[in-house]
Design an enzyme around this catalytic site. Structure first.
Site, PDB file in Angstrom:
ATOM      1  N   ASP A 186      -5.702  33.029 -10.551  1.00 19.00           N
ATOM      2  CA  ASP A 186      -4.263  32.779 -10.448  1.00 19.00           C
ATOM      3  C   ASP A 186      -3.694  32.484 -11.837  1.00 19.00           C
ATOM      4  O   ASP A 186      -4.400  31.986 -12.715  1.00 19.00           O
ATOM      5  CB  ASP A 186      -4.048  31.583  -9.512  1.00 19.00           C
ATOM      6  CG  ASP A 186      -2.585  31.376  -9.151  1.00 19.00           C
ATOM      7  OD1 ASP A 186      -1.782  32.309  -9.339  1.00 19.00           O
ATOM      8  OD2 ASP A 186      -2.249  30.278  -8.654  1.00 19.00           O
TER       9      ASP A 186
ATOM     10  N   ARG B 286      14.422  29.666 -12.067  1.00 23.91           N
ATOM     11  CA  ARG B 286      14.206  28.517 -11.164  1.00 23.91           C
ATOM     12  C   ARG B 286      15.376  28.381 -10.202  1.00 23.91           C
ATOM     13  O   ARG B 286      15.274  27.680  -9.197  1.00 23.91           O
ATOM     14  CB  ARG B 286      14.089  27.204 -11.958  1.00 23.91           C
ATOM     15  CG  ARG B 286      12.956  27.078 -12.972  1.00 23.91           C
ATOM     16  CD  ARG B 286      11.623  27.460 -12.421  1.00 23.91           C
ATOM     17  NE  ARG B 286      11.331  28.847 -12.740  1.00 23.91           N
ATOM     18  CZ  ARG B 286      10.406  29.569 -12.122  1.00 23.91           C
ATOM     19  NH1 ARG B 286       9.691  29.036 -11.146  1.00 23.91           N
ATOM     20  NH2 ARG B 286      10.185  30.834 -12.470  1.00 23.91           N
TER      21      ARG B 286
END
Length: 761
Positions: free
Chosen positions: A224, A616
């Site tokens: 990841d 974000r």
């Protein structure tokens, strides 16, 4: 599983189902990266892989736990628990304990944390009789850590350009310290966190039979956040997967922002060339988080980077609104604008405070927002860090100020009596405390008259104590003569705090330097602001300490469980999302950082950092920049960030009055006029902003009533408060005052002899 895969979009499903060779999955922001990893592992289990044959490497234990829980919901918790899943360090620590004898360690080796490692380096420097001001333990420890991340062992280090660089920086003994450090760790049967990678690499390189054993065990390896891997992590992944190519790495080169920790973007950019079997590339391009216009704006920004794996991220959410740019006149007005927006959006959309995040480039920028939110009773939390006034370097300075204004303050005195080190150690302090308790007086009283109170110390220690006492007394004599900024600055310089904090350039110390500069800027703002508002008799150090005491009252933060606005650096925000995001301080010399404009590689990482910040946001993304900031003890003028020009102007709405050059570079000039639309004015002519620009604002001319034509109804452009309308003028000469209603800052009364403004209408 086929039914479950129907929950995936075509790109996600293709990435999950491919298991025939090396695989690179480029996962755009908000594209369901964790979902793909979760389903892929579940799919591998359904295809016949045993849980213990699958190795999944993450960067946090939290990520590993969450992934395992999700997989458990798909294939059952029992099977999920048997997966080999965790951080690089935790997984390799288990391997090293099992194989410790192969590399000369006992299986019960100790793992040193950063504090342990720095302590050992400090001891070695002391034993070698080196100057710890030149060989600062934290900096040397960081240097050793970075060398290990590059798999550069002591012998190779001595022959490398790293050693040449050490000589140029007048610290030629670093390689010898490094060598001793390795020896001492081995003698102590200890490894630091970097050794968990280095020793695993060496184990596999020197013992191919051991490497093959783990290749056979881990038949499929998944990684990841591959864009965050360092050189050592990449090499170990290759050692485990080059033979059969059963590897899947997931990440996003556009979100590679941790080079200061050793992350190497080349790992993900060059991954496809590493495997002889050939690598398949998959792209996850649908963003499920943000509105269409936020995604398009982020895309337009990141396209300016040359080194990247091209992708076209899109959203099928509502179109939403454009990014909004809100220029401010000062960091004070910037904070007011953001807080006003929070209150407005919360009211209009019935939002919670937890729906908002303020993202900044450096921790030091939190100060102005913290202060304004306390004034506006907006609850907030500093995510992943301390509130500005709780940071060590700030608490140290405040302890000095408290001691100077009240030397009987025992807690403050004990904090600073030997910081920076002046040879007054714990034993001496204990004797002072015992003597003070015996005579029921303060520590300071004993320090002032050590002989009178029978303080038993050597002549040399008494001399050091006397020097400290003289230092404090010297500042105390200036309390009533100098304002808080002048005296505060002198204390910071003369105490040695400044020298200590500026003795290193590693990221941790740079952050401390930025905090100290911001603190000084706040002091200067405090003094000038009070002067301007006619409070010249309230600008002493005692007045400043009273203001700080109110700001540091932790009770004002309210209930720990109530929703709060999140304040954090962009680095800390990676992986998070919020309905409304404010990206603040978009100016040259802040964002991009002046330390990151020396090369295209560094500048592109800064652009990726802004990309992370924008992505974000779910619904609203507001960008702000300030024309003036108090920094380095003076008001400075900065140009807007070059990155603003990288965003497609059609996707960026500029709101409010753009600060004019007159507000930052001088006063008494003609009003700034330009017929072009404000957005065009702001975004045009990018060339002048290709290099950082910083100007000190010249001292404004004193405004004399009448000579500047100031009258009721005049519109002024104020250096800190922005645009305002004069409502009332009273008094004359030195005592002339004006009451001004500012667009964002509210109504202020200004003493005109100190006011910094220009009349624009």
């Amino acid at each position: 599983m086929t039914t479950l895969l129907s929950d995936l979009n075509p790109g996600q499903r293709a990435a999950v189902e491919y298991c025939n060779g090396p695989q690179l999955v480029i996962a755009g922001a908000g594209s369901g990266k964790t979902r793909v990893l979760t389903y892929k592992i579940a799919y591998l289990l359904e295809q016949g892989f045993q849980p213990w044959n699958i190795l999944a490497l993450t960067f946090t234990n939290k990520a590993a736990r969450e992934m395992k829980e999700r997989i458990g919901r798909l294939v059952g918790q029992e099977r999920a628990q048997r997966l080999v899943m965790g951080t690089f360090h935790s997984v390799f620590a288990r391997i090293l304990r099992a194989e410790a004898d192969k590399i000369g360690f006992n299986s019960n080796f100790t793992i040193y944390d950063q504090t342990d490692a720095r302590s050992l380096v400090k001891n070695i420097i002391k034993e070698m009789q080196l100057d710890d001001k030149v060989y600062k333990p934290s900096s040397v420890a960081d240097r050793i850590s970075m060398a290990k991340n590059h798999l550069l062992m002591p012998t190779a280090y001595e022959q490398s350009t790293w050693a040449v660089d050490d000589v140029q920086h007048k610290r030629p003994q670093v390689s010898h310290i490094y060598n001793r450090y390795i020896e001492r760790c081995r003698q102590a049967n200890a490894m630091d966190f970097d050794d968990l990678l280095v020793q695993t690499y060496l184990l596999f390189r020197q013992h191919d039979d051991v490497r093959r054993k783990y290749v056979e065990r881990f038949r499929y390896v998944l990684v990841d956040e591959y864009q965050d891997t360092n050189y050592a992590q990449q090499e170990i992944v290759l050692q485990l997967t080059l033979d059969d190519g059963h590897v899947c790495v997931v990440g996003d080169d556009a979100q590679s922002i941790y080079s200061f920790r050793g992350a190497n973007i080349d790992n993900i950019l060059d991954f496809q060339q590493k495997y002889p079997q050939g690598t398949r590339l998959f792209k996850l391009e649908q963003n499920y988080r943000s509105t269409q216009l936020i995604v398009e704006a982020a895309n337009s920004l990141i396209r300016k980077n040359e080194r990247q794996i091209r992708k076209d991220v899109f959203s099928e959410n509502e179109q939403g609104e454009r990014l909004t740019l809100k220029p401010a006149y000062s960091d004070k007005e910037e904070a007011i604008i953001v807080c006003n927006d929070i209150k407005r959006i919360r009211r209009q959309e019935h939002a919670e405070y937890s729906d908002f995040a303020i993202l900044y480039r450096t921790n030091a920028q939190s100060r102005s927002f913290e202060e304004q939110m306390r004034k506006d009773a907006i609850p907030y939390r500093i995510y992943g860090g301390l509130s500005f006034y709780q940071r060590k370097e700030i608490k140290d300075v405040i302890a000095y100020f408290r001691t100077v204004t009240n030397p009987d303050d025992e807690e403050a005195l004990r904090r600073i009596i030997n910081y920076p080190a002046r040879g007054i150690g714990d034993t001496t302090v204990s004797k002072i405390v015992e003597t003070a308790n015996l005579h029921s007086v303060s520590l300071w009283t004993v320090i002032q008259q050590p002989v009178v109170f029978g303080l038993q110390l050597s002549k040399g220690t008494l001399t050091k104590l006397g020097n400290f006492q003289s230092l404090i007394e010297g500042w105390r004599q200036r309390i009533e003569q100098e304002d808080a900024y002048v005296l505060g600055h002198a204390i910071i310089m003369e105490s040695g705090i400044s020298k200590d904090i500026y003795s290193s350039s590693n990221p941790e110390d740079v952050s401390r330097q930025e905090n100290l500069e911001e603190f000084l800027g706040g002091m200067q703002d405090f003094v000038e602001g009070r002067r301007e508002e006619g409070m010249e008799n309230e600008i002493l150090l005692t007045d400043f300490l009273q203001e700080v005491a109110l700001l540091t009252d932790l009770d004002s933060e309210g209930d720990a469980d109530q929703p709060k606005v999140s304040l954090m650096t962009v680095h800390a925000a990676k992986g998070l999302e919020f309905p409304t995001v404010f990206v603040v301080g978009l100016e040259e010399n802040i964002f991009p950082s002046p330390m990151c404009t020396g090369s295209m590689r560094e500048l592109e990482e800064e652009r990726r950092l802004l990309y992370v910040a924008i992505t974000r946001a779910e619904k609203h993304c507001v960008l702000t920049c300030a024309q003036n900031r108090f920094r380095y003890g003076r008001m400075e003028y900065d140009t807007p960030s070059r990155f603003i020009n990288d965003i497609d102007p059609a996707l960026l709405r500029v709101e409010g009055d753009r600060p004019s050059p007159a507000a930052g570079r001088g006063y008494g000039r003609p009003p700034y006029q330009n017929p072009r639309p404000v957005a065009t004015q702001f975004l045009a002519d990018p060339k002048p902003r290709l290099t950082p620009v910083r100007h000190e604002s010249p001292a404004p001319k004193s405004t004399v009533l009448g000579s500047m034509g100031l009258r009721e109804g005049s519109v002024i452009e104020h250096q800190r408060f922005g645009i305002g309308t004069v409502e009332r003028i009273e008094g004359s000469g030195e005592n002339a005052k004006a009451t001004v209603a500012f667009k964002n800052a509210g109504t202020k009364q200004l003493l005109l002899k100190f006011a910094k403004y220009t009349i624009i209408g």
